[in-house]
Enzyme design. Structure first.
Site, PDB file in Angstrom:
ATOM      1  N   HIS A  81      25.378   1.026  -2.608  1.00 11.92           N
ATOM      2  CA  HIS A  81      25.710   1.143  -1.284  1.00 11.92           C
ATOM      3  C   HIS A  81      27.333   0.921  -1.140  1.00 11.92           C
ATOM      4  O   HIS A  81      27.472   0.126  -0.071  1.00 11.92           O
ATOM      5  CB  HIS A  81      24.843   0.648  -0.354  1.00 11.92           C
ATOM      6  CG  HIS A  81      24.644   1.350   1.089  1.00 11.92           C
ATOM      7  ND1 HIS A  81      25.509   2.413   1.365  1.00 11.92           N
ATOM      8  CD2 HIS A  81      23.955   1.046   2.256  1.00 11.92           C
ATOM      9  CE1 HIS A  81      25.265   2.701   2.524  1.00 11.92           C
ATOM     10  NE2 HIS A  81      24.363   2.199   3.169  1.00 11.92           N
ATOM     11  N   ASP A 137      19.369  -8.109   3.984  1.00 10.50           N
ATOM     12  CA  ASP A 137      19.082  -6.709   4.243  1.00 10.50           C
ATOM     13  C   ASP A 137      17.616  -6.639   4.237  1.00 10.50           C
ATOM     14  O   ASP A 137      16.911  -7.867   3.866  1.00 10.50           O
ATOM     15  CB  ASP A 137      19.469  -6.014   2.946  1.00 10.50           C
ATOM     16  CG  ASP A 137      19.234  -4.627   2.812  1.00 10.50           C
ATOM     17  OD1 ASP A 137      18.976  -3.942   4.210  1.00 10.50           O
ATOM     18  OD2 ASP A 137      19.204  -3.863   1.747  1.00 10.50           O
ATOM     19  N   GLN A 154      28.812   1.035   2.491  1.00 11.59           N
ATOM     20  CA  GLN A 154      28.380  -0.367   3.495  1.00 11.59           C
ATOM     21  C   GLN A 154      29.297  -1.488   3.059  1.00 11.59           C
ATOM     22  O   GLN A 154      29.758  -2.048   3.863  1.00 11.59           O
ATOM     23  CB  GLN A 154      26.948  -0.760   3.049  1.00 11.59           C
ATOM     24  CG  GLN A 154      26.351  -1.816   3.643  1.00 11.59           C
ATOM     25  CD  GLN A 154      26.386  -1.345   5.402  1.00 11.59           C
ATOM     26  OE1 GLN A 154      25.834  -0.384   5.524  1.00 11.59           O
ATOM     27  NE2 GLN A 154      26.914  -2.413   5.974  1.00 11.59           N
ATOM     28  N   CYS A 213      23.156  -5.016   7.016  1.00 10.88           N
ATOM     29  CA  CYS A 213      23.763  -3.405   7.059  1.00 10.88           C
ATOM     30  C   CYS A 213      23.152  -2.742   7.989  1.00 10.88           C
ATOM     31  O   CYS A 213      23.331  -1.479   8.272  1.00 10.88           O
ATOM     32  CB  CYS A 213      23.494  -2.900   5.599  1.00 10.88           C
ATOM     33  SG  CYS A 213      21.771  -2.928   5.104  1.00 10.88           S
ATOM     34  N   ARG A 218      31.624   1.131   9.796  1.00 10.42           N
ATOM     35  CA  ARG A 218      31.127   2.208   8.688  1.00 10.42           C
ATOM     36  C   ARG A 218      32.095   3.405   9.238  1.00 10.42           C
ATOM     37  O   ARG A 218      32.670   4.111   8.233  1.00 10.42           O
ATOM     38  CB  ARG A 218      29.984   2.572   9.103  1.00 10.42           C
ATOM     39  CG  ARG A 218      28.746   1.274   8.720  1.00 10.42           C
ATOM     40  CD  ARG A 218      28.891   0.989   7.066  1.00 10.42           C
ATOM     41  NE  ARG A 218      28.961   2.224   6.307  1.00 10.42           N
ATOM     42  CZ  ARG A 218      27.469   2.817   5.930  1.00 10.42           C
ATOM     43  NH1 ARG A 218      26.573   2.203   6.434  1.00 10.42           N
ATOM     44  NH2 ARG A 218      27.627   3.771   5.298  1.00 10.42           N
ATOM     45  N   ARG A 274      23.462  11.067  -0.198  1.00  8.14           N
ATOM     46  CA  ARG A 274      22.498  10.009  -0.308  1.00  8.14           C
ATOM     47  C   ARG A 274      21.433  10.365  -1.090  1.00  8.14           C
ATOM     48  O   ARG A 274      20.559  11.564  -0.669  1.00  8.14           O
ATOM     49  CB  ARG A 274      22.341   9.492   1.235  1.00  8.14           C
ATOM     50  CG  ARG A 274      20.958   8.457   1.153  1.00  8.14           C
ATOM     51  CD  ARG A 274      20.626   8.113   2.650  1.00  8.14           C
ATOM     52  NE  ARG A 274      21.776   6.798   2.933  1.00  8.14           N
ATOM     53  CZ  ARG A 274      21.582   5.772   3.939  1.00  8.14           C
ATOM     54  NH1 ARG A 274      20.556   5.915   4.527  1.00  8.14           N
ATOM     55  NH2 ARG A 274      22.585   5.154   4.039  1.00  8.14           N
TER      56      ARG A 274
HETATM   57  N1   CP Z   1      23.351   0.690   6.971  1.00  7.12           N
HETATM   58  C1   CP Z   1      23.257   2.176   6.560  1.00  7.12           C
HETATM   59  O1   CP Z   1      23.333   2.595   5.811  1.00  7.12           O
HETATM   60  O2   CP Z   1      22.220   2.631   7.656  1.00  7.12           O
HETATM   61  P1   CP Z   1      21.723   4.064   7.826  1.00  7.12           P
HETATM   62  O3   CP Z   1      20.548   4.166   6.681  1.00  7.12           O
HETATM   63  O4   CP Z   1      21.275   4.101   9.147  1.00  7.12           O
HETATM   64  O5   CP Z   1      22.626   5.011   7.331  1.00  7.12           O
HETATM   65  N1  NVA Z   2      18.347  -1.529   1.048  1.00  9.14           N
HETATM   66  C1  NVA Z   2      18.308  -0.669   2.219  1.00  9.14           C
HETATM   67  C2  NVA Z   2      19.651  -0.305   2.726  1.00  9.14           C
HETATM   68  C3  NVA Z   2      19.400   0.595   4.012  1.00  9.14           C
HETATM   69  C4  NVA Z   2      20.890   0.956   4.632  1.00  9.14           C
HETATM   70  C5  NVA Z   2      17.570   0.656   1.606  1.00  9.14           C
HETATM   71  O1  NVA Z   2      17.939   1.154   0.705  1.00  9.14           O
HETATM   72  O2  NVA Z   2      16.677   1.123   2.219  1.00  9.14           O
END
Ligand code: CP
Ligand code: NVA
Length: 331
Positions: A146, A241, A149, A281, A309, A119
């Site tokens: 993502h 989101d 997701q 998400c 997930r 990430r």
């Molecule tokens: N939805 C998602 O990716 O959550 P986290 O940021 O907790 O991993």
């Molecule tokens: N769009 C959000 C998703 C978190 C899972 C972010 O990038 O923070």
């Protein structure tokens, strides 16, 4: 494969010398491979015990440059479910955090582990890293995508409502990383994706154009509208989101202004089809992008979505490491 004592092999399996397959964007998959991953994830969910020793001795390295609850725990649990050993590598404890080039870290980790989930901020940095890896790399979220997701999202729609092709998926809010991956996933699955986004927050036009191209083969359509009601009307699933993603905290106030009126409320949900579901998400901000009554209401499937997930990450890890996208070899 460095850690696997006895990796599965056979028809469809990865062979020594094959270039690794990564999962960096949804659009990198074919419609068939995307459907196969969801189907494999659903089988794993139905029969969890059948996969316990699928990848004995395998090692998954995970690096998270941003916070995470769902992604990091689901990858870790998925690895354990497959008989792998997860290694959570804190970036501040790695040399990458002190300036070692990602391409050097990539080549070193490739000699020691079987897959890497990362990430990070920039998709380009992740892609450079992956291009120097001889093992699969999975995108655990970037500023732009993502993809893990989106697999769980469409799995949740399929298991709740049924086949995906022709379904209307309404996305209300920011044209962000989650929206990009949903657009790409909807395109592979032949869905009608309608995004209601305020002006100035549209998804990347290149991603939308490529998804529309893909839609010419799959029957998918991608539409961008300004009014949430125009997206939610007759939807099979309504998705939102956060308005301010990780890394955008300085824009929070401006975003709160821009997204006023984009909250998913019970009234908005009432425009969707009977039986329509609500997805997010997570993490959710009650009273901002979604009302408490929707998030905790009978149409919400967000907890199933979060659980999925685990199964989709497990399926992606298994398929990418072994090349066995149907799950024939492990059982
Ligand atoms: N939805 C998602 O990716 O959550 P986290 O940021 O907790 O991993
Ligand atoms: N769009 C959000 C998703 C978190 C899972 C972010 O990038 O923070």
């Amino acid at each position: 494969m460095p850690g696997l004592a006895d990796p599965p092999s056979g028809d469809g399996g990865a062979r020594a010398g094959d270039p690794p397959r990564h999962y960096l964007t949804v659009a990198s998959l074919s419609p068939d491979d995307f459907a196969r991953l969801i189907s494999l994830a659903r089988r794993m969910k139905e029969e969890p015990a059948a996969w316990r020793r699928a990848l004995p001795g395998g090692r998954l390295a995970m690096i998270f440059d941003k916070p995470s609850t769902r992604t990091r725990v689901s990858f870790e649990a998925a690895a354990v479910n497959l008989g792998m050993h997860p290694l959570m590598l804190r970036p501040d404890e790695l040399q990458i955090g002190r300036g070692e080039p990602p391409q050097d870290t990539a080549r070193v980790l490739s000699r020691m582990v079987d897959a890497i989930a990362w990430r990070t901020f920039s998709q380009a940095r992740l892609e450079t890293f992956a291009s120097h890896c001889s093992i699969p790399v999975l995108n655990a979220l970037t500023d732009e995508h993502h993809p893990c997701q989106a697999l769980a999202d469409l799995m949740t729609i399929e298991e709740t409502i049924g086949s995906l092709a022709g379904r209307r998926l309404a996305y209300i809010g920011d044209g962000n990383n989650v929206a990009h991956s949903l657009v790409e996933a909807g395109a592979l699955a032949g869905m009608h994706v309608v995004l209601a986004v305020p002006e100035g927050y549209d998804p990347d036009p290149a991603i939308v154009a490529a998804a529309r191209d893909r839609g010419r083969q799959t029957g998918a359509t991608i539409e961008i509208v300004r009014k949430p009601a125009d997206a939610a009307r007759d939807a099979d699933a309504v998705y939102t989101d956060v308005w301010t993603s990780m890394g955008e905290e300085k824009e929070r106030e401006a975003r709160e202004q821009a997204f006023r009126g984009y909250t998913v409320t019970p009234t908005l949900m009432d425009l969707a089809r009977p039986g329509a579901i609500f997805l997010h998400c997570l993490p959710a901000h009650r009273g901002e992008e979604v009302d408490e009554a929707v998030l905790e209401g009978p149409r919400s499937r967000v907890w199933d979505e979060a659980e999925n997930r685990l199964w989709t990450e497990q399926a992606a890890l298994y398929a990418l490491i072994t090349g066995d996208w149907r799950g024939d070899l492990a059982r």
